[in-house]
Structures are given as structure tokens and as C-alpha cells.
Design an enzyme around this catalytic site. Structure first.
Site, PDB file in Angstrom:
ATOM      1  N   GLU A 163       0.793  -1.230   0.000  1.00  0.00           N
ATOM      2  CA  GLU A 163       0.000   0.000   0.000  1.00  0.00           C
ATOM      3  C   GLU A 163       0.830   1.288   0.000  1.00  0.00           C
ATOM      4  O   GLU A 163       0.499   2.225   0.715  1.00  0.00           O
ATOM      5  CB  GLU A 163      -0.921   0.021   1.234  1.00  0.00           C
ATOM      6  CG  GLU A 163      -1.892  -1.120   1.269  1.00  0.00           C
ATOM      7  CD  GLU A 163      -2.713  -1.163   2.566  1.00  0.00           C
ATOM      8  OE1 GLU A 163      -3.909  -1.439   2.468  1.00  0.00           O
ATOM      9  OE2 GLU A 163      -2.153  -0.936   3.651  1.00  0.00           O
TER      10      GLU A 163
HETATM   11  C1  TNX Z   1      -4.225  -3.998   4.718  1.00  0.00           C
HETATM   12  S1  TNX Z   1      -2.587  -6.399   4.390  1.00  0.00           S
HETATM   13  C2  TNX Z   1      -2.958  -3.763   5.191  1.00  0.00           C
HETATM   14  C3  TNX Z   1      -2.769  -3.319   6.588  1.00  0.00           C
HETATM   15  C4  TNX Z   1      -4.068  -3.152   7.306  1.00  0.00           C
HETATM   16  C5  TNX Z   1      -4.997  -4.278   6.925  1.00  0.00           C
HETATM   17  C6  TNX Z   1      -6.287  -4.261   7.668  1.00  0.00           C
HETATM   18  C7  TNX Z   1      -1.532  -5.360   4.202  1.00  0.00           C
HETATM   19  C8  TNX Z   1      -0.300  -5.862   3.677  1.00  0.00           C
HETATM   20  N1  TNX Z   1      -1.820  -4.084   4.510  1.00  0.00           N
HETATM   21  O1  TNX Z   1      -2.036  -2.126   6.619  1.00  0.00           O
HETATM   22  O2  TNX Z   1      -3.815  -3.181   8.666  1.00  0.00           O
HETATM   23  O3  TNX Z   1      -5.266  -4.195   5.547  1.00  0.00           O
HETATM   24  O4  TNX Z   1      -7.048  -5.396   7.382  1.00  0.00           O
END
Ligand code: TNX
Length: 503
Positions: free
Chosen positions: A307
Site C-alpha cells: 500500500e
Molecule cells: C491492509 S494487508 C494492510 C494493513 C491493514 C490491513 C487491515 C496489508 C499488507 N496491509 O495495513 O492493517 O489491511 O485489514
């Protein structure tokens, strides 16, 4: 089909034949063996039954624990319970798992405590069976993490991934960059209190995990999820970049937007990035990786990569190549969330962690497959089945819903080799992540983790085919764990999908 006499075991073993009757467990039952698993068995039996078993140097004893140096398959064991109980591990880990199976066969009835008679031979399907705990969104201290280790290793998990840094806080002390924990560790999401591990704390966690045959994988999330770094060292990060989802979600949740240099108390994502074109960033990354590597007997350092919405793609790919190279230079194998597979030149052998859905969307499958093309492999954390932080039902008080609402049955019914188009041999195993935006205490964490972690444990350990590998069998077997979990104080969610047994 549920066999009428299916043994109450999760994960279900490779082969298990129920015997007739029980081996009584009383204050006169003696245990023979020289392994650390003996003391672990004694402690667990005492916690469960109040009975303190004696050890004996003599054989035969009612219970014998041993390691067979000639056995071959790592982590495998056999367990025979009849007139005596004999657990034989191929190694210390196998013996530990045999003891966990034995403890599930320890039941109370009208006549008292006893072990259900059985003849079991067992070995894991996947070498990699992981859980992740996010200690950045909410901090969990050493004792909580130890408890988490005890309860997940009892399900034969052998890797603990600790998500040690995120926008909300930095959770492990780094000697060469001391302001990380001095300035960027005091708060958690929602403005709750924070915390951090000293290096001695961290060593204590690693040692405790090792005593339960778990490898700890430290993760420093880069280049995004790095707002906290900027609270300590502003010169390392870019100014926050807002995105539409961040703005609308923050408004809906009544959470503040990130402000450069101030602790971030919301849980929006995608607004932070380290400075990709500054050499100071790589000095920082190398120091952190070096210190973490020195604390880590296991082979892996996780460098995040998820992300990074505010990081331009070319910069992201440049960073992915450099950060994975640094981990290799510091003597470890890099692990990264699957997005880093967008970079052509990630270090060879980098392990990818796939967190897309069971039906991959967009470029996720392609990014994940690139790890295999570079000689690496994959850990499967498909978000719509393995994410322990998703709600069980729409009205469950804890958890999120973005990936799916995951009841116990949907957590159980998936196949890790059927998601991506890569050779089966490229799938190392499964990891179930527990993100902690909505959970403040370990008890709240446990409500989300149990019983769904038992489902992922079975997916990762048990053979794909087998008489008991069905939801109908699993729901009865996981229900039979209730007395164990209650005795241990596990705050499992008593889901209505499961016929929970009283004893
Ligand atoms: C996505 S999964 C994220 C996290 C959040 C999560 C909440 C991932 C690699 N990144 O930063 O905590 O969703 O479900």
C-alpha cells in the site's frame, strides 16, 4: 463424511486410528524423557487438570517422550496411547507437536482424567505455518506476545511474523536511531497508549518462540506505512500525501488526517513514504536491517512493501530492488508483501507474501508470480480467507470488513495452491495475519484469532485429502477444543457455527 469415532484433533493428523478406552491420568502417572518437552507437558497437564505428574528416570513409564535420531521427516512424530503413551518425535519440534496432540486427547469424564487411546503418525504438509501479529497499530507487551506464541504453537504454527512498525508507531529499539522509540512509540491507533520492545525484550520473545519451535520474522514496513519514522526523523520521509479514500474514511470514522512530524492516531493508509532518492534513507534502512538481523536467529527479515500509494511506481520499484539487496547483504532472506513483485530486479530468492483475494484482482497475481520467477517462493495470506482481523459476521463488534466477512466455514474452505498460477513447489505455506486497528487488548485479539486460526492451522498442516478434511468434520473437532481453550483462558469467539463441547 464424519467418521463416527473421529479423534478430537486439530489439525487433523496424517493418520489416526482410535483405540479402545483410555489411559487414566492420575497423581501416580509418571513421565520418562530428557527433552524440554517433558517440562512443557507437566506444566500443561497441571494447568488443565490440577494434577502434577512425576518424572522418572526409569522405563517403562506410563508416558514416554523421546526423539528418534533415525527418523527423517522434520517436525514429524508418532504417538501411541494404549497401556502406555509413547510420543516419538523425529526432532525436538516433532516431539513438541506430538505433545500438543497428546494434550488434545487429554479429556475428563465420569471416571476422571485420561488420554483417549489412539495410534497416530503425523507430519506437516507445509514447512511454513505462520501467524502475524500487528504490534504497531496497538502495542502488545512481551507477556501478551508470549501468550500468543503459546496458543498458536499449540496448533502447530511454527512462524510468528511481528509487524513492528507502521504509521502509528515504531515498536523495537534501534541503537543507531534511538529517537524511533523515544519519539515515535508512545501512542497507538485511536490515541491509545503505545510502547516498544527493548532489544532485551525482543530477545526474550525470540527465545520464548524458539522454546515453542517458532521462528520470529521481524517486519519493518517500507517505503509506505512510515509516518512514525518521520515523527522521529523528519528528514527521512516525504510530506503526507492524501488520497480520496483516506479523506472520506477518516471523516466517516471521525479520525484526524496525518500531520507531518506529529503522531498519527487514525488508521488510514497510503499517505506516507520514505524519501526514495535520498541516500540517507538507505543508511537508515541498512542500520535497521543490521540490528534486526543481529536479533534474529531465523533466516528472514520482512521489509513490507504494501500500500505505498503515495510513492510513484518507478520510485517504488527502485526502492524494492535496493531494500531487498540490503537484506541479502546483511545475510538474511528478504520477505515482502506481494506488491514488491512489481519490481523486475528484486533480490533473487525474495519471498513474497500474497495478500490479495482467493480470486486475484488487478496485477496481484502477476506481482506474486514474479517472486517465483526470481527463484523465491510465496506465503499465502489470501485476505478474504486468512485475515484474522475481518469480522465473523456484519454485526461482530471487533474487526474490519474490507476484504470480506469471514465466518469460520469460509476461513476453512480454501486451498492455498489453487489461488496463483505458480508451481505447487513455490508455495511455502500459509500465514494468517492479525491486524490490530480495532483491538486494544490480547483478549480482543483472541476473539478474532480463535477459532479461525485453527482453520488456517489445519490448512497448513494437514494433508489436502483425507477422511477428516471436511467442514463437517472440522467443525466438530474444533468444537472439541473448547475445554482446552477454556482451561487455558483463551478468549475464543463461541461462534454459532460450531458445536462446542463441554468437556
Ligand atoms: C491492509 S494487508 C494492510 C494493513 C491493514 C490491513 C487491515 C496489508 C499488507 N496491509 O495495513 O492493517 O489491511 O485489514
Amino acid at each position: 463424511m464424519v467418521l463416527p469415532h473421529a479423534l478430537p484433533l486439530v489439525p487433523t493428523p496424517v493418520s489416526a486410528t482410535p483405540g479402545e478406552g483410555r489411559l487414566p491420568i492420575t497423581a501416580t502417572t509418571r513421565v520418562h524423557g530428557t527433552s524440554p518437552a517433558v517440562a512443557q507437558l507437566l506444566d500443561a497437564v497441571e494447568r488443565r487438570t490440577g494434577i502434577s505428574l512425576a518424572t522418572t528416570p526409569e522405563r517403562p513409564a506410563e508416558i514416554e517422550l523421546r526423539v528418534d535420531p533415525d527418523a527423517e521427516d522434520a517436525e514429524s512424530y508418532t504417538l501411541m496411547i494404549g497401556e502406555r503413551a509413547v510420543v516419538t518425535g523425529a526432532d525436538e519440534a516433532g516431539l513438541f507437536y506430538g505433545v500438543q496432540t497428546l494434550l488434545q486427547l487429554l479429556r475428563e469424564d465420569e471416571s476422571g482424567w485420561g488420554l483417549l487411546c489412539a495410534d497416530i503418525a503425523d507430519a506437516p504438509r507445509f514447512a511454513r505455518r505462520g501467524v502475524m501479529l500487528d504490534v504497531a497499530r496497538h502495542f502488545f507487551g512481551v507477556d501478551d506476545v508470549k501468550r500468543f506464541i503459546d496458543r498458536t504453537s499449540a496448533l502447530k504454527y511454527n512462524h510468528l511474523h511481528l509487524h513492528l512498525s507502521d504509521d502509528q508507531g515504531w515498536r523495537v529499539h534501534i541503537d543507531s536511531w534511538p529517537l524511533l522509540t523515544e519519539r515515535a512509540a508512545t501512542t497507538s491507533a485511536n490515541g491509545d497508549p503505545g510502547g516498544f520492545y527493548t532489544q532485551d525484550d525482543y530477545r526474550e520473545i525470540v527465545a520464548h518462540a524458539a522454546s515453542r519451535h517458532m521462528i520470529v520474522i521481524p517486519e519493518i514496513d517500507l517505503p509506505g506505512h512510515t509516518h512514525a519514522i518521520g515523527v522521529a526523523y523528519p528528514e527521512l520521509v516525504e510530506a503526507p500525501v492524501m488520497n480520496d479514500t483516506l479523506i472520506t474514511e477518516s471523516e466517516r470514522l471521525g479520525q484526524p488526517l496525518p500531520v507531518a512530524g506529529e503522531p498519527y492516531l487514525g488508521w488510514g493508509v497510503g499517505h506516507s513514504s520514505v524519501r526514495i532518492r535520498s541516500e540517507r534513507t538507505y543508511e537508515f534502512v541498512r542500520d535497521v536491517v543490521r540490528e534486526l538481523a543481529a536479533l534474529t536467529p531465523g533466516p528472514y527479515i520482512h521489509v513490507g512493501g504494501d500500500e505505498s500509494l503515495g510513492t510513484p511506481q518507478a520510485d517504488f520499484d527502485h526502492f524494492a530492488e535496493r531494500v531487498t539487496a540490503i537484506v541479502v547483504e546483511e545475510g538474511k532472506t528478504p520477505v515482502a508483501w506481494h506488491e514488491m513483485g512489481s519490481a523486475a530486479g528484486i533480490a533473487e530468492g525474495t519471498v513474497g507474501q500474497y495478500w490479495g483475494k482467493t480470486t486475484p484482482q488487478g496485477s496481484h497475481a502477476e506481482e506474486a508470480a514474479h517472486f517465483a520467477e526470481r527463484g523465491g517462493a510465496l506465503i499465502m495470506s489470501a485476505a478474504d480467507v486468512t485475515y484474522l482481523d475481518m469480522k465473523y459476521t456484519a454485526d461482530f463488534p471487533l474487526g474490519l470488513t474490507w476484504a470480506a466477512i469471514i465466518d469460520v466455514r469460509s476461513a476453512y474452505e480454501w486451498e492455498p495452491t489453487a489461488v496463483l498460477d505458480v508451481p505447487d513447489a513455490a508455495i511455502l505455506g500459509v500465514e494468517a495475519p492479525m491486524w490490530t486497528e480495532t483491538t486494544r487488548t490480547l483478549g480482543e485479539v483472541e476473539q478474532l484469532v480463535f477459532p479461525r486460526a485453527a482453520a488456517q492451522a489445519e490448512i497448513a498442516w494437514s494433508p489436502r485429502e483425507g477422511a477428516e478434511r471436511s467442514w463437517e468434520s472440522f467443525r466438530v473437532r474444533v468444537g472439541s477444543l473448547a475445554p482446552l481453550w477454556k482451561a487455558e483462558g483463551v478468549e475464543f469467539h463461541p461462534s454459532a457455527e460450531i458445536p462446542w463441547s463441554a468437556r
